[in-house]
Enzyme design. Structure first.
Site, PDB file in Angstrom:
ATOM      1  N   GLU A  67      -9.145  -2.416   1.833  1.00 40.28           N
ATOM      2  CA  GLU A  67      -7.949  -2.343   2.666  1.00 40.28           C
ATOM      3  C   GLU A  67      -8.217  -1.276   3.725  1.00 40.28           C
ATOM      4  OE1 GLU A  67      -4.142  -1.369   0.824  1.00 40.28           O
ATOM      5  OE2 GLU A  67      -3.139  -1.514   2.774  1.00 40.28           O
ATOM      6  N   ASN A 104      -3.054  -3.734   7.534  1.00 40.04           N
ATOM      7  CA  ASN A 104      -1.584  -3.675   7.498  1.00 40.04           C
ATOM      8  C   ASN A 104      -1.000  -4.011   8.863  1.00 40.04           C
ATOM      9  OD1 ASN A 104      -0.893  -2.449   4.729  1.00 40.04           O
ATOM     10  ND2 ASN A 104      -2.562  -1.165   5.485  1.00 40.04           N
ATOM     11  N   GLU A 120      -1.704  -7.802   5.759  1.00 39.87           N
ATOM     12  CA  GLU A 120      -0.683  -7.366   4.797  1.00 39.87           C
ATOM     13  C   GLU A 120       0.612  -7.084   5.536  1.00 39.87           C
ATOM     14  OE1 GLU A 120      -1.797  -4.134   2.284  1.00 39.87           O
ATOM     15  OE2 GLU A 120      -3.624  -5.119   1.598  1.00 39.87           O
ATOM     16  N   ASP A 122       2.877  -7.016   0.951  1.00 42.96           N
ATOM     17  CA  ASP A 122       2.601  -5.654   0.479  1.00 42.96           C
ATOM     18  C   ASP A 122       3.815  -5.081  -0.249  1.00 42.96           C
ATOM     19  OD1 ASP A 122       1.149  -3.355   0.184  1.00 42.96           O
ATOM     20  OD2 ASP A 122       0.948  -2.932   2.335  1.00 42.96           O
ATOM     21  N   GLU A 182      -1.680  -2.483  -6.815  1.00 37.88           N
ATOM     22  CA  GLU A 182      -2.163  -1.295  -6.089  1.00 37.88           C
ATOM     23  C   GLU A 182      -1.725  -0.009  -6.774  1.00 37.88           C
ATOM     24  OE1 GLU A 182      -0.899  -1.037  -2.025  1.00 37.88           O
ATOM     25  OE2 GLU A 182       1.067  -1.866  -2.442  1.00 37.88           O
TER      26      GLU A 182
HETATM   27  P1  C2E Z   1       0.075   0.564   1.775  1.00 38.15           P
HETATM   28  O1  C2E Z   1      -0.364  -0.492   2.698  1.00 38.15           O
HETATM   29  O2  C2E Z   1       0.877   0.147   0.616  1.00 38.15           O
HETATM   30  O3  C2E Z   1      -1.232   1.316   1.341  1.00 38.15           O
HETATM   31  C1  C2E Z   1      -1.437   1.827   0.084  1.00 38.15           C
HETATM   32  C2  C2E Z   1      -1.224   3.297   0.077  1.00 38.15           C
HETATM   33  O4  C2E Z   1      -1.360   3.791  -1.215  1.00 38.15           O
HETATM   34  C3  C2E Z   1      -2.252   4.049   0.913  1.00 38.15           C
HETATM   35  O5  C2E Z   1      -1.585   5.191   1.419  1.00 38.15           O
HETATM   36  C4  C2E Z   1      -3.282   4.438  -0.124  1.00 38.15           C
HETATM   37  O6  C2E Z   1      -4.053   5.552   0.260  1.00 38.15           O
HETATM   38  C5  C2E Z   1      -2.388   4.768  -1.284  1.00 38.15           C
HETATM   39  N1  C2E Z   1      -3.063   4.592  -2.551  1.00 38.15           N
HETATM   40  C6  C2E Z   1      -3.973   3.682  -2.896  1.00 38.15           C
HETATM   41  N2  C2E Z   1      -4.358   3.821  -4.186  1.00 38.15           N
HETATM   42  C7  C2E Z   1      -3.639   4.856  -4.675  1.00 38.15           C
HETATM   43  C8  C2E Z   1      -3.578   5.510  -5.970  1.00 38.15           C
HETATM   44  O7  C2E Z   1      -4.246   5.142  -6.907  1.00 38.15           O
HETATM   45  N3  C2E Z   1      -2.718   6.542  -6.077  1.00 38.15           N
HETATM   46  C9  C2E Z   1      -1.956   6.969  -5.051  1.00 38.15           C
HETATM   47  N4  C2E Z   1      -1.137   7.993  -5.267  1.00 38.15           N
HETATM   48  N5  C2E Z   1      -1.985   6.381  -3.823  1.00 38.15           N
HETATM   49  C10 C2E Z   1      -2.819   5.347  -3.652  1.00 38.15           C
HETATM   50  P2  C2E Z   1      -1.749   5.633   2.897  1.00 38.15           P
HETATM   51  O8  C2E Z   1      -3.129   5.423   3.379  1.00 38.15           O
HETATM   52  O9  C2E Z   1      -1.162   6.992   2.988  1.00 38.15           O
HETATM   53  O10 C2E Z   1      -0.836   4.601   3.657  1.00 38.15           O
HETATM   54  C11 C2E Z   1       0.516   4.592   3.472  1.00 38.15           C
HETATM   55  C12 C2E Z   1       1.134   3.415   4.142  1.00 38.15           C
HETATM   56  O11 C2E Z   1       1.023   3.508   5.557  1.00 38.15           O
HETATM   57  C13 C2E Z   1       0.459   2.113   3.803  1.00 38.15           C
HETATM   58  O12 C2E Z   1       0.923   1.666   2.563  1.00 38.15           O
HETATM   59  C14 C2E Z   1       0.883   1.247   4.941  1.00 38.15           C
HETATM   60  O13 C2E Z   1       2.160   0.730   4.732  1.00 38.15           O
HETATM   61  C15 C2E Z   1       0.941   2.226   6.079  1.00 38.15           C
HETATM   62  N6  C2E Z   1      -0.274   2.089   6.880  1.00 38.15           N
HETATM   63  C16 C2E Z   1      -1.490   2.652   6.725  1.00 38.15           C
HETATM   64  N7  C2E Z   1      -2.332   2.247   7.694  1.00 38.15           N
HETATM   65  C17 C2E Z   1      -1.646   1.384   8.452  1.00 38.15           C
HETATM   66  C18 C2E Z   1      -1.957   0.613   9.626  1.00 38.15           C
HETATM   67  O14 C2E Z   1      -3.085   0.588  10.130  1.00 38.15           O
HETATM   68  N8  C2E Z   1      -0.973  -0.156  10.160  1.00 38.15           N
HETATM   69  C19 C2E Z   1       0.276  -0.196   9.614  1.00 38.15           C
HETATM   70  N9  C2E Z   1       1.190  -0.979  10.184  1.00 38.15           N
HETATM   71  N10 C2E Z   1       0.603   0.503   8.531  1.00 38.15           N
HETATM   72  C20 C2E Z   1      -0.341   1.288   7.952  1.00 38.15           C
HETATM   73 MG    MG Z   2       1.451  -1.093  -0.547  1.00 37.97          MG
HETATM   74 MG    MG Z   3      -1.111  -2.233   2.525  1.00 40.93          MG
END
Ligand code: C2E
Ligand code: MG
Ligand code: MG
Length: 510
Positions: free
Chosen positions: A290, A349, A381, A411, A468
């Protein structure tokens, strides 16, 4: 060609007034006509001329006044149009701006406040019942709000679904809070004009004017920030603008400026992507990644995607940002394919605003063509909430993307409103079960009937299931046992920069 010359003289003791009119023929003077008039007659004529000139002046004056009055009325009408909302007849934003300007100059520091109220579900009413019904509702709301108008409160129609109450000379914040609560209750009453039992859900941002306020635009921004706070709060329906919000506003501005700079020039490493492995539950081999956006702000350090994505959405940058994310992810896929991993997929995403954007499908096609990536390597997603807004448009977009061979995942499944039954009618390939659900496996000590049923029901609908936020071996075993297809979480790897992700992939197959 002639010239008039007049002079008075005495003739036989009678005063005469003569007018000489030279006559020219063929360019030469041929003679002169003399018109003479006894002066006693001329005096009479003078009187007549005086009377006539008085009448003429009066006529000119009346005409002038008429033009002035008509102009004034016309301008007044124009001003009224420019300063009032045509639908409600209420003074509008321009009026408020004008009024604030004078007030901030004349009486800085007076106890005045701006209450900005957002009628949250008005746009839904417009889209469900149509704009005519929406207009009727707005008029009904205005009638209710007008009951708060008095010599201390002025009501403005600030924008389609926003009203401002300008409060003069209030005693203290408690008075404002009480007023806001009464206003919200009035708006919540069932809507007669629609014949439905629902009312309007309102949130209000409050700005108390002080000596530091110097211009109306600043007051509006603060009211909007306070309103945004209120909108994000589950507990309160109103918020006062305060120092902490001012700090947050400055931070948001910095983030927005740096992000804009990056998107325009792409010459810093302020933004980059990291890739988190998605593995099969049994052998934990990497099936895909991802892509997650990161921001390393030159002045603030790391900023979480939750923060900067919202800012990008609010400040009209999500389209270019989303484009950059998808393009960068596709370039990463190209590297993976070059390294011999042609079946790997990368999930990106996509914000709801992107999906609703008219050029989204074209942009996806453009990026795939530009980077030479095949559709089956890309997954998009989207979050559940997107499915609620603009449903039919989103539905059509998803359909076209899927027809083109791009896989769609929902998602954060389980955190919003959509049900599995709804998924059946949607052009969707997989659901990503939210971390909060996966966390609860631990609370249930490895037994979790709902999650187990969810996986099997999703499979019955032909959906792939991804979990996830998997952090513990116990969760992995449970999810493996109940047939979850793909796992993602810190247990298998945190999101890594490009080189780290490629190395991890080689290792996984090594
Ligand atoms: P998401 O798409 O649901 O991504 C999963 C989030 O959970 C990611 O946080 C990831 O680092 C975190 N995660 C994955 N495995 C674990 C785990 O085992 N434990 C914990 N505590 N966390 C875990 P992240 O990278 O901070 O991203 C947060 C949200 O921001 C994403 O949720 C997504 O909705 C958004 N996001 C990130 N990048 C993009 C992007 O390029 N475009 C858009 N539109 N949204 C983005
Ligand atoms: Mg998610
Ligand atoms: Mg996601």
């Amino acid at each position: 060609m002639f010239a008039l010359v007049g002079r008075g003289h005495h003739d036989f003791d009678d005063s005469v007034y003569e007018v000489y009119v030279p006559i020219y023929a063929g360019g030469e003077r041929a003679g002169t006509i003399v018109i003479s008039k006894p002066l006693h007659d001329a005096q009479g004529m003078g009187r007549t001329i005086s009377i006539l000139s008085v009448i003429a002046s009066a006529a000119i004056l009346v005409g002038f006044l008429y033009v002035m009055v008509t102009n004034y009325q016309y301008n007044k009408k124009l001003a009224a149009l420019a300063y009032h909302e045509s639908l409600t007849g209420l003074p509008n934003k321009a009026y408020l701006e004008h009024m604030l300007e004078t007030r901030l100059e004349d009486a800085p520091g007076g106890k005045h406040a701006v209450l900005m109220t957002h009628c949250l579900n008005l746009s839904v009413i417009n889209s469900v019942y149509g704009f005519d019904a929406g207009d009727r509702v707005v008029r009904e709301l205005v009638r209710r709000l007008e009951s708060f108008v008095n010599d201390k409160c002025i009501l403005f129609h600030f924008a389609t679904n926003r009203f401002v109450l300008f409060v003069k000379g209030y005693k203290g914040p408690d008075n404002l809070t009480a007023l806001v609560k009464r206003m919200h209750s009035a708006l919540e009453e069932p809507l007669d004009s629609l014949g439905v039992s629902t009312g309007i859900l309102a949130k209000t941002g409050i700005v108390e004017l002080n000596r530091e306020h110097s211009d109306p635009a600043e007051v509006f921004t603060q009211a909007l920030v306070a309103l945004q706070y209120a909108e994000e709060s589950d507990l309160e329906s109103y918020a006062f603008f305060d120092g902490e919000m001012a700090e947050r506003l400055r931070r948001q501005e910095t983030i927005a400026t740096e992000m804009r700079d990056f998107l325009l020039h792409n010459n810093t490493d302020a933004m980059y992507l990291v890739y988190q492995p998605k593995v099969d539950p049994k052998f934990q081999r990497i099936l895909g990644f991802e892509a997650l956006a990161r921001m390393n702000s030159p002045s603030l350090g790391a900023v979480s995607p939750e923060e900067f994505i919202k800012i990008a959405e609010r400040q009209d940058m999500i389209i270019p940002l989303g484009y950059w994310v998808l393009e960068t992810a596709c370039l990463f896929i190209r590297d993976l394919i070059a390294a011999g991993h042609s079946d790997i997929h990368v999930a990106v995403n996509i914000s709801g605003i992107q999906l609703l954007h008219e050029r989204f499908i074209d942009q996806v096609r453009e990026i795939l063509a530009k980077t030479g990536i095949r559709e089956h390597n890309v997954q998009l997603e989207i979050t559940e909430s997107v499915l609620i807004e603009g449903f039919s448009h989103v539905y059509n977009t998803l359909n076209s993307l899927r027809d083109a061979g791009i896989k769609i995942a929902i998602d954060d499944f389980g955190t919003g409103y959509s049900s599995l039954a709804r998924m059946e009618s949607l052009p969707v390939d997989s659901i990503k079960i939210d971390k909060s659900f996966v966390d609860s496996i631990l609370a249930h000590e490895g037994r979790h009937p709902i999650l187990r049923d969810l996986i099997s029901m999703a499979h019955n609908l032909g959906l792939e299931v991804v979990a996830e936020g998997v952090e513990h071996e116990l969760q992995r075993r449970y999810l493996l046992e109940w047939g979850c297809d793909i796992l993602q979480g810190y247990l298998f790897g945190k999101p890594l920069p490009k080189q780290g992700a490629v190395a991890k992939l080689q290792e996984s197959f090594g």
